[in-house]
Design a protein around this motif. Sequence first.
Motif, short mmCIF file in Angstrom:
data_model
loop_
_atom_site.label_atom_id
_atom_site.label_comp_id
_atom_site.label_asym_id
_atom_site.label_seq_id
_atom_site.Cartn_x
_atom_site.Cartn_y
_atom_site.Cartn_z
N ALA A 1 8.49 -8.20 12.54
CA ALA A 1 7.03 -8.11 12.59
C ALA A 1 6.55 -6.83 11.92
CB ALA A 1 6.54 -8.19 14.03
N ARG A 2 7.22 -5.70 12.23
CA ARG A 2 6.83 -4.42 11.61
C ARG A 2 7.01 -4.45 10.10
NH1 ARG A 2 9.41 -2.19 16.10
NH2 ARG A 2 11.28 -1.72 14.89
N ASP A 3 8.14 -5.00 9.65
CA ASP A 3 8.40 -5.08 8.21
C ASP A 3 7.40 -5.99 7.51
OD1 ASP A 3 10.49 -3.33 8.49
OD2 ASP A 3 12.07 -4.85 8.31
N LEU A 4 7.08 -7.11 8.13
CA LEU A 4 6.10 -8.03 7.55
C LEU A 4 4.72 -7.39 7.49
CD1 LEU A 4 5.44 -10.82 6.42
CD2 LEU A 4 5.11 -11.60 8.77
N ASP A 5 4.34 -6.69 8.56
CA ASP A 5 3.05 -6.00 8.57
C ASP A 5 2.99 -4.93 7.48
OD1 ASP A 5 2.00 -7.52 10.62
OD2 ASP A 5 2.58 -6.10 12.19
N ALA A 6 4.09 -4.20 7.29
CA ALA A 6 4.12 -3.17 6.25
C ALA A 6 3.99 -3.80 4.86
CB ALA A 6 5.42 -2.37 6.36
N ALA A 7 4.66 -4.92 4.64
CA ALA A 7 4.57 -5.59 3.35
C ALA A 7 3.15 -6.12 3.10
CB ALA A 7 5.57 -6.74 3.29
N LEU A 8 2.54 -6.68 4.13
CA LEU A 8 1.17 -7.19 3.97
C LEU A 8 0.19 -6.03 3.74
CD1 LEU A 8 1.07 -10.03 6.63
CD2 LEU A 8 1.07 -10.27 4.14
N GLU A 9 0.44 -4.91 4.39
CA GLU A 9 -0.41 -3.73 4.19
C GLU A 9 -0.34 -3.26 2.74
OE1 GLU A 9 -3.11 -0.82 4.82
OE2 GLU A 9 -2.54 -2.32 6.30
N ARG A 10 0.87 -3.23 2.20
CA ARG A 10 1.03 -2.84 0.78
C ARG A 10 0.34 -3.84 -0.12
NH1 ARG A 10 6.26 -1.78 2.53
NH2 ARG A 10 7.07 -3.64 1.53
N LEU A 11 0.47 -5.12 0.22
CA LEU A 11 -0.15 -6.17 -0.60
C LEU A 11 -1.66 -6.08 -0.55
CD1 LEU A 11 0.08 -8.91 -2.17
CD2 LEU A 11 -0.04 -10.01 0.05
N LEU A 12 -2.23 -5.98 0.63
CA LEU A 12 -3.68 -6.00 0.78
C LEU A 12 -4.32 -4.65 0.51
CD1 LEU A 12 -3.83 -8.19 3.99
CD2 LEU A 12 -4.33 -8.90 1.66
N GLY A 13 -3.61 -3.58 0.85
CA GLY A 13 -4.17 -2.24 0.70
C GLY A 13 -3.90 -1.64 -0.67
N GLY A 14 -3.03 -2.29 -1.43
CA GLY A 14 -2.71 -1.76 -2.75
C GLY A 14 -1.97 -0.43 -2.70
#
Length: 82
Positions: free
Chosen positions: A66-79
């Motif tokens: 969950a933490r790794d997925l959240d970090a990846a989505l943050e990079r994707l959405l936050g640029g």
Amino acid sequence: MPGESVPPTRAGFVVSKAVGGAVVRNTVKRRLRHLMRDRLALLPPGSLVVVRALPGAGDADHALLARDLDAALERLLGGGAR
């Protein structure tokens, strides 16, 4: 345009044999699918996302995935930095 519908947001998963045997790969895929279900609303409508599980995902517990997925989505959405 009026009357046009936005396609649904979808996610796909790539879990290679480097993650583990078939049982481990399917477990990782099920966990990722469950985690993404709650996060699809964060993505723009009509998004297509592919989540690739790295070899360590087979040994990761639910919270770490969950933490790794959240970090990846943050990079994707936050640029953020790659």
